[in-house]
Design a protein around this motif. Structure first.
Motif, PDB file in Angstrom:
ATOM      1  N   LYS A 126     -81.559 -44.495 -12.207  1.00 43.65           N
ATOM      2  CA  LYS A 126     -81.808 -44.027 -13.575  1.00 43.65           C
ATOM      3  C   LYS A 126     -81.304 -45.025 -14.606  1.00 43.65           C
ATOM      4  O   LYS A 126     -81.904 -45.175 -15.674  1.00 43.65           O
ATOM      5  N   LEU A 127     -80.212 -45.737 -14.280  1.00 47.03           N
ATOM      6  CA  LEU A 127     -79.677 -46.739 -15.202  1.00 47.03           C
ATOM      7  C   LEU A 127     -80.670 -47.878 -15.402  1.00 47.03           C
ATOM      8  O   LEU A 127     -80.951 -48.290 -16.538  1.00 47.03           O
ATOM      9  N   PHE A 128     -81.251 -48.394 -14.311  1.00 47.26           N
ATOM     10  CA  PHE A 128     -82.207 -49.497 -14.430  1.00 47.26           C
ATOM     11  C   PHE A 128     -83.541 -49.022 -14.991  1.00 47.26           C
ATOM     12  O   PHE A 128     -84.249 -49.801 -15.641  1.00 47.26           O
ATOM     13  N   ILE A 129     -83.904 -47.761 -14.735  1.00 43.50           N
ATOM     14  CA  ILE A 129     -85.129 -47.224 -15.331  1.00 43.50           C
ATOM     15  C   ILE A 129     -84.970 -47.161 -16.843  1.00 43.50           C
ATOM     16  O   ILE A 129     -85.900 -47.480 -17.605  1.00 43.50           O
ATOM     17  N   THR A 130     -83.786 -46.781 -17.297  1.00 41.89           N
ATOM     18  CA  THR A 130     -83.520 -46.740 -18.743  1.00 41.89           C
ATOM     19  C   THR A 130     -83.562 -48.142 -19.352  1.00 41.89           C
ATOM     20  O   THR A 130     -84.083 -48.344 -20.449  1.00 41.89           O
ATOM     21  N   LYS A 131     -83.023 -49.126 -18.620  1.00 37.54           N
ATOM     22  CA  LYS A 131     -83.043 -50.514 -19.109  1.00 37.54           C
ATOM     23  C   LYS A 131     -84.427 -51.136 -19.033  1.00 37.54           C
ATOM     24  O   LYS A 131     -84.684 -52.187 -19.633  1.00 37.54           O
ATOM     25  N   ASP A 132     -85.335 -50.530 -18.259  1.00 36.46           N
ATOM     26  CA  ASP A 132     -86.694 -51.033 -18.068  1.00 36.46           C
ATOM     27  C   ASP A 132     -86.683 -52.430 -17.449  1.00 36.46           C
ATOM     28  O   ASP A 132     -87.348 -53.361 -17.913  1.00 36.46           O
ATOM     29  N   GLU A 133     -85.895 -52.598 -16.372  1.00 37.01           N
ATOM     30  CA  GLU A 133     -85.838 -53.882 -15.675  1.00 37.01           C
ATOM     31  C   GLU A 133     -85.488 -53.653 -14.217  1.00 37.01           C
ATOM     32  O   GLU A 133     -85.004 -52.589 -13.833  1.00 37.01           O
ATOM     33  N   ASP A 134     -85.757 -54.693 -13.381  1.00 31.46           N
ATOM     34  CA  ASP A 134     -85.458 -54.619 -11.958  1.00 31.46           C
ATOM     35  C   ASP A 134     -84.016 -55.039 -11.698  1.00 31.46           C
ATOM     36  O   ASP A 134     -83.477 -55.895 -12.404  1.00 31.46           O
ATOM     37  N   PRO A 135     -83.371 -54.476 -10.673  1.00 29.54           N
ATOM     38  CA  PRO A 135     -82.012 -54.905 -10.322  1.00 29.54           C
ATOM     39  C   PRO A 135     -82.024 -56.354  -9.830  1.00 29.54           C
ATOM     40  O   PRO A 135     -83.034 -56.845  -9.305  1.00 29.54           O
ATOM     41  N   PRO A 136     -80.912 -57.082  -9.978  1.00 28.57           N
ATOM     42  CA  PRO A 136     -80.846 -58.452  -9.458  1.00 28.57           C
ATOM     43  C   PRO A 136     -80.748 -58.461  -7.937  1.00 28.57           C
ATOM     44  O   PRO A 136     -80.440 -57.447  -7.306  1.00 28.57           O
ATOM     45  N   GLY A 137     -80.999 -59.616  -7.340  1.00 25.57           N
ATOM     46  CA  GLY A 137     -80.854 -59.761  -5.898  1.00 25.57           C
ATOM     47  C   GLY A 137     -82.132 -59.661  -5.110  1.00 25.57           C
ATOM     48  O   GLY A 137     -82.097 -59.705  -3.877  1.00 25.57           O
ATOM     49  N   LEU A 138     -83.285 -59.534  -5.790  1.00 24.30           N
ATOM     50  CA  LEU A 138     -84.580 -59.498  -5.116  1.00 24.30           C
ATOM     51  C   LEU A 138     -85.485 -60.537  -5.748  1.00 24.30           C
ATOM     52  O   LEU A 138     -85.391 -60.810  -6.947  1.00 24.30           O
ATOM     53  N   ALA A 139     -86.363 -61.122  -4.945  1.00 26.54           N
ATOM     54  CA  ALA A 139     -87.260 -62.161  -5.466  1.00 26.54           C
ATOM     55  C   ALA A 139     -88.562 -62.129  -4.691  1.00 26.54           C
ATOM     56  O   ALA A 139     -88.609 -61.701  -3.533  1.00 26.54           O
ATOM     57  N   ARG A 140     -89.615 -62.587  -5.330  1.00 25.21           N
ATOM     58  CA  ARG A 140     -90.910 -62.661  -4.659  1.00 25.21           C
ATOM     59  C   ARG A 140     -91.092 -64.061  -4.089  1.00 25.21           C
ATOM     60  O   ARG A 140     -90.634 -65.052  -4.666  1.00 25.21           O
ATOM     61  N   HIS A 141     -91.761 -64.131  -2.921  1.00 29.92           N
ATOM     62  CA  HIS A 141     -92.052 -65.409  -2.278  1.00 29.92           C
ATOM     63  C   HIS A 141     -93.480 -65.369  -1.741  1.00 29.92           C
ATOM     64  O   HIS A 141     -93.960 -64.329  -1.286  1.00 29.92           O
ATOM     65  N   PHE A 142     -94.125 -66.509  -1.786  1.00 33.35           N
ATOM     66  CA  PHE A 142     -95.498 -66.618  -1.290  1.00 33.35           C
ATOM     67  C   PHE A 142     -95.477 -66.674   0.232  1.00 33.35           C
ATOM     68  O   PHE A 142     -94.718 -67.446   0.834  1.00 33.35           O
ATOM     69  N   ILE A 143     -96.324 -65.858   0.883  1.00 38.73           N
ATOM     70  CA  ILE A 143     -96.370 -65.802   2.343  1.00 38.73           C
ATOM     71  C   ILE A 143     -97.545 -66.617   2.878  1.00 38.73           C
ATOM     72  O   ILE A 143     -97.373 -67.546   3.651  1.00 38.73           O
ATOM     73  N   SER A 144     -98.757 -66.276   2.459  1.00 34.97           N
ATOM     74  CA  SER A 144     -99.947 -67.017   2.881  1.00 34.97           C
ATOM     75  C   SER A 144    -101.075 -66.715   1.906  1.00 34.97           C
ATOM     76  O   SER A 144    -100.961 -65.822   1.055  1.00 34.97           O
ATOM     77  N   GLU A 145    -102.180 -67.438   2.053  1.00 34.50           N
ATOM     78  CA  GLU A 145    -103.314 -67.246   1.156  1.00 34.50           C
ATOM     79  C   GLU A 145    -103.916 -65.857   1.305  1.00 34.50           C
ATOM     80  O   GLU A 145    -104.351 -65.252   0.332  1.00 34.50           O
ATOM     81  N   LYS A 146    -103.958 -65.351   2.525  1.00 31.48           N
ATOM     82  CA  LYS A 146    -104.581 -64.044   2.762  1.00 31.48           C
ATOM     83  C   LYS A 146    -103.633 -62.889   2.467  1.00 31.48           C
ATOM     84  O   LYS A 146    -104.036 -61.862   1.937  1.00 31.48           O
ATOM     85  N   ILE A 147    -102.373 -63.050   2.811  1.00 32.00           N
ATOM     86  CA  ILE A 147    -101.418 -61.970   2.573  1.00 32.00           C
ATOM     87  C   ILE A 147    -100.975 -61.946   1.131  1.00 32.00           C
ATOM     88  O   ILE A 147    -100.818 -60.903   0.526  1.00 32.00           O
ATOM     89  N   GLY A 148    -100.760 -63.106   0.558  1.00 27.25           N
ATOM     90  CA  GLY A 148    -100.315 -63.183  -0.830  1.00 27.25           C
ATOM     91  C   GLY A 148     -98.802 -63.237  -0.916  1.00 27.25           C
ATOM     92  O   GLY A 148     -98.141 -63.928  -0.135  1.00 27.25           O
ATOM     93  N   TYR A 149     -98.229 -62.478  -1.866  1.00 25.83           N
ATOM     94  CA  TYR A 149     -96.793 -62.495  -2.108  1.00 25.83           C
ATOM     95  C   TYR A 149     -96.112 -61.325  -1.412  1.00 25.83           C
ATOM     96  O   TYR A 149     -96.739 -60.324  -1.069  1.00 25.83           O
ATOM     97  N   GLY A 150     -94.811 -61.460  -1.223  1.00 23.88           N
ATOM     98  CA  GLY A 150     -93.963 -60.394  -0.725  1.00 23.88           C
ATOM     99  C   GLY A 150     -92.637 -60.420  -1.456  1.00 23.88           C
ATOM    100  O   GLY A 150     -92.292 -61.402  -2.108  1.00 23.88           O
ATOM    101  N   VAL A 151     -91.869 -59.357  -1.337  1.00 25.95           N
ATOM    102  CA  VAL A 151     -90.564 -59.252  -1.992  1.00 25.95           C
ATOM    103  C   VAL A 151     -89.488 -59.374  -0.924  1.00 25.95           C
ATOM    104  O   VAL A 151     -89.528 -58.666   0.090  1.00 25.95           O
ATOM    105  N   PHE A 152     -88.506 -60.272  -1.153  1.00 22.38           N
ATOM    106  CA  PHE A 152     -87.464 -60.569  -0.180  1.00 22.38           C
ATOM    107  C   PHE A 152     -86.088 -60.342  -0.802  1.00 22.38           C
ATOM    108  O   PHE A 152     -85.904 -60.514  -2.009  1.00 22.38           O
ATOM    109  N   ALA A 153     -85.146 -59.968   0.038  1.00 21.53           N
ATOM    110  CA  ALA A 153     -83.776 -59.720  -0.422  1.00 21.53           C
ATOM    111  C   ALA A 153     -83.044 -61.044  -0.574  1.00 21.53           C
ATOM    112  O   ALA A 153     -83.007 -61.848   0.356  1.00 21.53           O
ATOM    113  N   GLU A 154     -82.460 -61.269  -1.752  1.00 14.37           N
ATOM    114  CA  GLU A 154     -81.653 -62.456  -2.016  1.00 14.37           C
ATOM    115  C   GLU A 154     -80.166 -62.165  -1.840  1.00 14.37           C
ATOM    116  O   GLU A 154     -79.337 -63.058  -1.992  1.00 14.37           O
ATOM    117  N   LYS A 155     -79.806 -60.920  -1.560  1.00 21.54           N
ATOM    118  CA  LYS A 155     -78.430 -60.545  -1.284  1.00 21.54           C
ATOM    119  C   LYS A 155     -78.449 -59.400  -0.270  1.00 21.54           C
ATOM    120  O   LYS A 155     -79.494 -58.769  -0.048  1.00 21.54           O
TER     121      LYS A 155
END
Length: 678
Positions: free
Chosen positions: A12-41
């Motif tokens: 609820k705190l991050f929903i109120t701030k209208d932003e994503d929590p830190p520690g996650l990032a998107r990375h490109f996997i392949s042309e067919k799959i596209g992007y995915g979200v990976f844990a940075e912590k």
């Protein structure tokens, strides 16, 4: 230790701030799959991950939009759910920079998170929570609850994406590929076997001749020879037979042939020989693993293999700096298991161990040696540092700053670290504005100039008429211009005309418009703050009391018995010199031990002519005080007078035996700032 907050409250705190929590990032996997979200912590079970952010619409409206998206040949991100008695849908087709829309579908053991509906002030919110512990580098996946998805019907899919490296395990006799699911508008990717793999531990109750064994472990691991690169089951016998002329093998044989005085000495030599053999074996495996990573194909040899097949992440494994063994928990290995460490008493920090492993692994290949040795160990292990060390332009900015400040050995690492992290914060803000670009070079184009200006204002806490950090805004402008110059230089060397033109035009915009947008306002804020700044001057009586107190404490110290005494002596001498000479603290910290021990003495003959022109007061000061010349601001030499009451403590601080007792014998500075804690 702070108490862990409830996941729903964090959501609820991050929903109120209208932003994503830190520690996650998107990375490109392949042309067919596209992007995915990976844990940075590391993520703990039940932790809040992301909000599926988008427009909340009715089921009827969602069905209409889905048909329209299909007609427009446009991928849709529609999540249907039930809230109370209503059938609703979240339309996240519009890319607003949020990450949850990119989380891929998972099946079976691939699933590590789940979607829940929260009631936030009467509004339904789709929130993603971890359903198990998620290590660094693992991709987030949850069940889309749709068995008719096209990629679920495809057989055996695997990914060759290894930058956050998802590494399929293999059975001893048959390679088992893990499935990698894509987003709802992707079709997946299919390969017959993984390109990078490793073998699991094989177990069998019977031996080669079908006899029962004491242990069910099958010992048939192959190791890479350090000299000929051949894969062998018995590396020690192979090296002693085939490569007996190598210097290391000759040393091993000589160690065993040497005469022993007693049985204890012989056991010690056997253990030492085994230790050296294991290090040679690990070196061969390490060089083999580097070749596999470079070719992106082959088997990774680990010091401890996993017992069961599953998904493993290459970022979790790396070589030890001392024994070259590839293992998972580097801190635990170096503190308890490493056979190459001589000093077992000093504990290794997690940041230092992982950094050394990443350097050996070739992760920071673009960074200079000074950057690896001095800057990276000082930087915090957080998302900003990961961005700074992975972006080529920011890494080159760090190389530039450490070369520029090469002579200032005390401060150059701080300068480079600060510049890199500030640029990384800017890039992090830019990615929020435009998630389709990842690297800094993608934003240093004329079309993105206004976005760079807005990101700079937000990074420095600015508004239309003020700045929270005006000095950072001014310095960031110089660093952006330097990064643009780096981009232009690389484009010239690579012959990339388009990149060169973009860099030149961006530089023109910087020169014409940057002062108007950023610098003028930042200078006005600094001027106003300096005008309104209240400067408090100490009373003369207070200064005299402080000086008398310091001299009294110095007079009480005749010997240094332990580390706490050494630390106290350093503090007193620095305080005395600082108040006596009115110098900057950094100038005193930069005094090297060698500079102090090699200081000129008053009896030197070439100083006689100089003393003849001094006044009586100056002659008295020269006779009673020693003088050191230190590096001042902008490299200018400035004198530091040493009053006679601190000379005895300075001799103790610079004594080799005292510094060895205080565990600061490795520090090149007269006043070390580490190792003096009791």
């Amino acid at each position: 230790m702070s108490r862990r907050q409830k996941p729903e409250k964090v959501a609820k705190l991050f929903i109120t701030k209208d932003e994503d929590p830190p520690g996650l990032a998107r990375h490109f996997i392949s042309e067919k799959i596209g992007y995915g979200v990976f844990a940075e912590k590391k993520v703990m079970r039940s932790d809040f991950l992301l909000e599926y952010h988008g427009e909340i619409i009715t089921e009827e409206e969602a069905t209409t939009r889905e048909k329209l998206y299909i007609e427009q040949n446009k991928g849709s991100f529609l999540y249907f759910f039930r809230f109370g008695k209503q059938d609703l849908c979240v339309d996240a087709t519009h890319d607003d920079g949020r990450l949850c829309r990119l989380v891929n579908d998972g099946v079976g053991t691939d699933i590590n998170c789940s979607m829940k509906v929260l009631n936030v002030t009467g509004q339904p919110k789709l929130c993603l929570f971890a359903c198990c512990d998620i290590p660094i580098g693992q991709e987030l996946r949850y069940d889309y609850n749709d068995p008719n998805l096209p990629w679920r019907s495809m057989k055996k899919k695997s990914s060759t994406y290894v930058s956050r490296c998802e590494l399929p395990c293999a059975q001893p006799s048959k390679l088992m590929c893990n499935k990698v699911s894509g987003s709802r508008n992707s079709t997946g990717n299919c390969h017959n076997k993984p390109r990078i793999f490793f073998l699991n531990t094989e177990k069998s109750e019977k031996g080669k001749k079908c006899q029962l064994k004491k242990s069910d472990r099958v010992f048939k691991t192959k190791h890479a020879c350090l000299y000929c690169r051949k894969m062998v089951c018995k590396p020690t016998a192979h090296m002693c037979a085939v490569h007996k002329d190598q210097k290391e093998i000759i040393s091993l044989n000589h160690l065993m042939r040497a005469e022993c005085d007693n049985e204890t000495t012989r056991e010690q030599k056997v253990k030492e020989r085994q230790r050296q053999v294991n290090i040679l074996r690990n070196k061969g495996n390490h060089m083999h693993n580097l070749r596999v990573l470079e070719a992106n194909e082959g088997e990774i040899i680990l010091s401890r293999r996993p017992a069961a097949p599953g998904t493993v992440y290459l970022d979790s494994y790396g070589p030890c700096k001392h024994c070259y063994a590839w293992c998972c928990d580097m801190t635990k290995h170096q503190n308890y298991r490493c056979i190459g460490m001589i000093d077992k008493t000093t504990k290794v920090s997690k940041r230092c161990a992982e950094l050394q492993s990443d350097i050996l692994k070739g992760r920071y290949s673009d960074a200079s040696q000074l950057l690896k040795d001095e800057v990276y160990p000082r930087m915090l292990n957080d998302e900003v540092t990961q961005i700074a060390t992975s972006d080529p332009i920011i890494v080159e900015l760090g190389n530039s700053w450490i070369r520029k400040s090469r002579k200032n050995k005390l401060r150059r690492a701080n300068y480079a670290s600060t510049k890199m992290r500030t640029a990384a914060r800017l890039l992090k803000t830019l990615r929020r504005f435009d998630s389709t670009h990842v690297n800094m070079t993608d934003f240093l184009v004329p079309a993105k100039f206004e976005m760079v200006v807005s990101a700079t204002v937000k990074t420095c806490g600015g508004t239309e008429d003020s700045f929270s950090h005006p000095c950072t805004a001014i310095k960031l402008g110089h660093d952006i211009q330097r990064m643009t110059d780096i981009k232009e230089t690389k484009a010239l060397m690579d012959g990339n005309k388009q990149q060169q033109v973009n860099a030149e035009n961006f530089n023109k915009l910087m020169k014409k418009n940057w002062h108007e947008h950023i610098t003028s306002l930042a200078n006005a804020v600094i001027t106003e703050r300096n005008f309104n700044k209240l400067v408090l001057l100490p009373k003369p009586d207070d200064l005299k009391k402080l000086s008398d107190h310091i001299q009294g404490e110095i007079g009480k110290m005749d010997v240094i018995k332990d580390k706490s005494d050494f630390r106290r002596a350093v503090e007193l001498v620095e305080a005395r010199l600082l108040t006596y000479n009115k110098r900057r603290s950094g100038e005193l910290e930069a005094i090297s031990l060698q500079h102090y021990t090699n200081r000129p003495e008053e009896e030197e003959d070439h100083l006689e002519e100089f003393r003849a022109d001094l006044t009586d007061l100056e002659k008295q000061l020269v006779r009673s005080h020693e003088v050191l010349t230190v590096r001042g601001k902008r490299g200018r030499p400035v004198p530091v007078l040493i009053p006679p009451d601190v000379c005895h403590l300075l001799k103790l601080i610079s004594d080799e035996d005292v510094r060895r007792m205080a565990d600061v014998q490795g520090s090149p500075y007269l006043f070390p700032n580490y190792g003096s804690q009791p």
